[in-house]
Write a protein that holds these residues in place. Structure first.
Motif, PDB file in Angstrom:
ATOM      1  N   SER A  18       4.604  -8.722  -4.235  1.00  0.00           N
ATOM      2  CA  SER A  18       5.840  -8.456  -3.487  1.00  0.00           C
ATOM      3  C   SER A  18       6.054  -6.968  -3.233  1.00  0.00           C
ATOM      4  N   THR A  19       5.334  -6.111  -3.948  1.00  0.00           N
ATOM      5  CA  THR A  19       5.482  -4.670  -3.749  1.00  0.00           C
ATOM      6  C   THR A  19       4.579  -4.147  -2.630  1.00  0.00           C
ATOM      7  N   TYR A  20       3.753  -5.041  -2.049  1.00  0.00           N
ATOM      8  CA  TYR A  20       2.825  -4.616  -0.991  1.00  0.00           C
ATOM      9  C   TYR A  20       3.431  -4.888   0.382  1.00  0.00           C
ATOM     10  N   PRO A  21       3.295  -3.994   1.336  1.00  0.00           N
ATOM     11  CA  PRO A  21       2.775  -2.620   1.193  1.00  0.00           C
ATOM     12  C   PRO A  21       3.847  -1.692   0.644  1.00  0.00           C
ATOM     13  N   HIS A  22       3.439  -0.565   0.122  1.00  0.00           N
ATOM     14  CA  HIS A  22       4.358   0.384  -0.480  1.00  0.00           C
ATOM     15  C   HIS A  22       4.969   1.273   0.605  1.00  0.00           C
ATOM     16  N   LYS A  23       6.218   0.986   0.951  1.00  0.00           N
ATOM     17  CA  LYS A  23       6.897   1.763   1.989  1.00  0.00           C
ATOM     18  C   LYS A  23       7.450   3.080   1.443  1.00  0.00           C
ATOM     19  N   ASN A  24       7.883   3.041   0.172  1.00  0.00           N
ATOM     20  CA  ASN A  24       8.367   4.281  -0.432  1.00  0.00           C
ATOM     21  C   ASN A  24       7.192   5.232  -0.663  1.00  0.00           C
ATOM     22  N   TRP A  25       7.393   6.478  -0.288  1.00  0.00           N
ATOM     23  CA  TRP A  25       6.398   7.530  -0.448  1.00  0.00           C
ATOM     24  C   TRP A  25       5.136   7.251   0.361  1.00  0.00           C
ATOM     25  N   GLU A  26       5.317   6.566   1.468  1.00  0.00           N
ATOM     26  CA  GLU A  26       4.182   6.316   2.349  1.00  0.00           C
ATOM     27  C   GLU A  26       3.624   7.631   2.875  1.00  0.00           C
ATOM     28  N   GLY A  27       2.322   7.797   2.766  1.00  0.00           N
ATOM     29  CA  GLY A  27       1.676   9.031   3.195  1.00  0.00           C
ATOM     30  C   GLY A  27       1.685  10.133   2.147  1.00  0.00           C
ATOM     31  N   ILE A  28       2.385   9.909   1.042  1.00  0.00           N
ATOM     32  CA  ILE A  28       2.434  10.890  -0.049  1.00  0.00           C
ATOM     33  C   ILE A  28       1.615  10.419  -1.250  1.00  0.00           C
ATOM     34  N   ILE A  29       1.648   9.109  -1.529  1.00  0.00           N
ATOM     35  CA  ILE A  29       0.887   8.562  -2.656  1.00  0.00           C
ATOM     36  C   ILE A  29      -0.607   8.750  -2.402  1.00  0.00           C
ATOM     37  N   PRO A  30      -1.313   9.400  -3.319  1.00  0.00           N
ATOM     38  CA  PRO A  30      -2.775   9.498  -3.197  1.00  0.00           C
ATOM     39  C   PRO A  30      -3.425   8.263  -3.839  1.00  0.00           C
ATOM     40  N   TRP A  31      -3.977   7.392  -3.041  1.00  0.00           N
ATOM     41  CA  TRP A  31      -4.589   6.156  -3.532  1.00  0.00           C
ATOM     42  C   TRP A  31      -6.037   6.415  -3.931  1.00  0.00           C
ATOM     43  N   LEU A  32      -6.416   5.886  -5.085  1.00  0.00           N
ATOM     44  CA  LEU A  32      -7.808   5.920  -5.517  1.00  0.00           C
ATOM     45  C   LEU A  32      -8.470   4.654  -4.985  1.00  0.00           C
ATOM     46  N   VAL A  33      -9.402   4.813  -4.049  1.00  0.00           N
ATOM     47  CA  VAL A  33      -9.982   3.679  -3.342  1.00  0.00           C
ATOM     48  C   VAL A  33     -11.482   3.602  -3.624  1.00  0.00           C
ATOM     49  N   PHE A  34     -11.932   2.429  -4.047  1.00  0.00           N
ATOM     50  CA  PHE A  34     -13.354   2.175  -4.294  1.00  0.00           C
ATOM     51  C   PHE A  34     -13.885   1.306  -3.150  1.00  0.00           C
ATOM     52  N   ARG A  35     -14.779   1.863  -2.363  1.00  0.00           N
ATOM     53  CA  ARG A  35     -15.353   1.136  -1.234  1.00  0.00           C
ATOM     54  C   ARG A  35     -16.825   0.804  -1.457  1.00  0.00           C
ATOM     55  N   LYS A  36     -17.266  -0.171  -0.705  1.00  0.00           N
ATOM     56  CA  LYS A  36     -18.688  -0.548  -0.738  1.00  0.00           C
ATOM     57  C   LYS A  36     -19.533   0.632  -0.326  1.00  0.00           C
ATOM     58  N   SER A  37     -20.612   0.851  -1.052  1.00  0.00           N
ATOM     59  CA  SER A  37     -21.483   1.982  -0.749  1.00  0.00           C
ATOM     60  C   SER A  37     -22.075   1.836   0.646  1.00  0.00           C
ATOM     61  N   THR A  38     -22.144   2.940   1.374  1.00  0.00           N
ATOM     62  CA  THR A  38     -22.702   2.931   2.728  1.00  0.00           C
ATOM     63  C   THR A  38     -24.193   2.726   2.719  1.00  0.00           C
ATOM     64  N   GLN A  39     -24.833   2.875   1.552  1.00  0.00           N
ATOM     65  CA  GLN A  39     -26.286   2.717   1.458  1.00  0.00           C
ATOM     66  C   GLN A  39     -26.702   1.250   1.436  1.00  0.00           C
ATOM     67  N   GLN A  40     -25.722   0.336   1.270  1.00  0.00           N
ATOM     68  CA  GLN A  40     -26.059  -1.080   1.188  1.00  0.00           C
ATOM     69  C   GLN A  40     -25.925  -1.752   2.551  1.00  0.00           C
TER      70      GLN A  40
END
Length: 303
Positions: free
Chosen positions: A281-303
């Motif tokens: 229910s907290t998604y998406p985070h409207k408060n502090w949008e564009g200020i929160i630094p998200w730590l994002v783990f993405r699929k490696s581009t080598q795969q």
């Protein structure tokens, strides 16, 4: 003989007078110069001694600030830089989730495999199949100013070493560590990487004597066992002390705090199927949008 022959010649008496006054003046001048030299030597000695005392005090302050941090350190900044320089290990991109309960603290562990970490200011879309896990990273104040050092893609957003835990990411490698040194931050900044600081929970298998966050809330962390990084989430509200102690007992060598314990996030398994973490229910985070630094783990581009 006559009287003139017997008379001895008169020997003249010559008197030489010397003026001793100049010698007295020379002795006085020599004495004055000697006194000035002794005073100068003493002044130089005092200055040198004072400079040495200042140097010792500065050196102690430097050591106490950067190295006497109250916990042992398992990996030095130089060793973590070496890890960041190494080629990323090829692995299948996935997050492997397991659960356990230690000392009554129920936790979910998300082992990170073959993923590339970054810091982004846009919250990932749930439909973005390249994102395998995301969470919060650095904190921020109500005015939007970030707490702790923060570097995003080589750009320094904040410089603050009060929080001893850190995470650095560069070219598909990511490491965590405990240090007040900025060596790792400076290195990733120079090479276009990202970096943030957070509170230390476990350092070299030891928990700090004091925590600055109190109360019972859902807790999150990034921890390391061997060379494997994990995202950890409690299933219930816990004190920070109980959470850190459970992480230590489970076997984490190092662990740093992640804010936003109840916030929504998700992870994907090896089949790319998305699984929710936290409160949807907290998604998406409207408060502090564009200020929160998200730590994002993405699929490696080598795969």
């Amino acid at each position: 003989m006559d009287n003139k022959t017997q008379q001895r010649p008169e020997v003249p008496i010559i008197t030489i007078e010397r003026d001793e006054q100049p010698q007295q003046k020379t002795a006085t001048n020599t004495h004055i110069q000697s006194g000035k030299q002794k005073w100068t030597r003493r002044l130089v000695q005092l200055v040198v001694t004072g400079c040495m005392m200042v140097a010792v005090a500065v050196a102690y302050h430097y050591w106490n600030y950067y190295y006497n941090i109250g916990v042992p350190v398992s990996v030095s900044p130089s060793q973590n830089i070496t890890k960041l320089q190494s080629p990323a290990r090829p692995e299948t991109s996935e997050v492997v989730m397991t659960s356990d309960s230690i000392f009554g603290v129920a936790m979910d562990f998300y082992a990170i495999h073959g993923l590339r970490a970054s810091i982004e200011f846009a919250e990932p879309d749930t439909a973005d199949a390249s994102v395998f896990l995301y969470c919060r990273s650095a904190d921020h104040k109500p005015d939007g100013k970030h707490l702790g050092s923060l570097v995003v893609d080589g750009e320094e957003r904040q410089s603050d070493t009060h929080r001893l835990g850190y995470m650095a990411m560069l070219d598909g490698n990511q490491v965590i560590g405990i240090s007040r040194s900025d060596k790792v931050k400076d290195y990733v900044q120079e090479h276009g990487g990202s970096f943030f600081r957070q509170f230390v929970l476990v350092s070299d298998g030891t928990i700090p004597h004091r925590f600055y966050l109190h109360g019972k809330v859902e807790r999150r962390a990034i921890g390391r066992i061997g060379n494997r990084l994990y995202y950890i989430a409690t299933r219930h509200k816990e004190t920070l002390w109980d959470f850190a102690d459970a992480l230590r007992e489970y076997g984490f060598i190092d662990a740093i705090y992640i804010t936003g314990g109840a916030d929504y996030g998700f992870y994907r398994d090896s089949h790319g199927i998305r699984h929710d973490i936290g409160n949807p229910s907290t998604y998406p985070h409207k408060n502090w949008e564009g200020i929160i630094p998200w730590l994002v783990f993405r699929k490696s581009t080598q795969q």
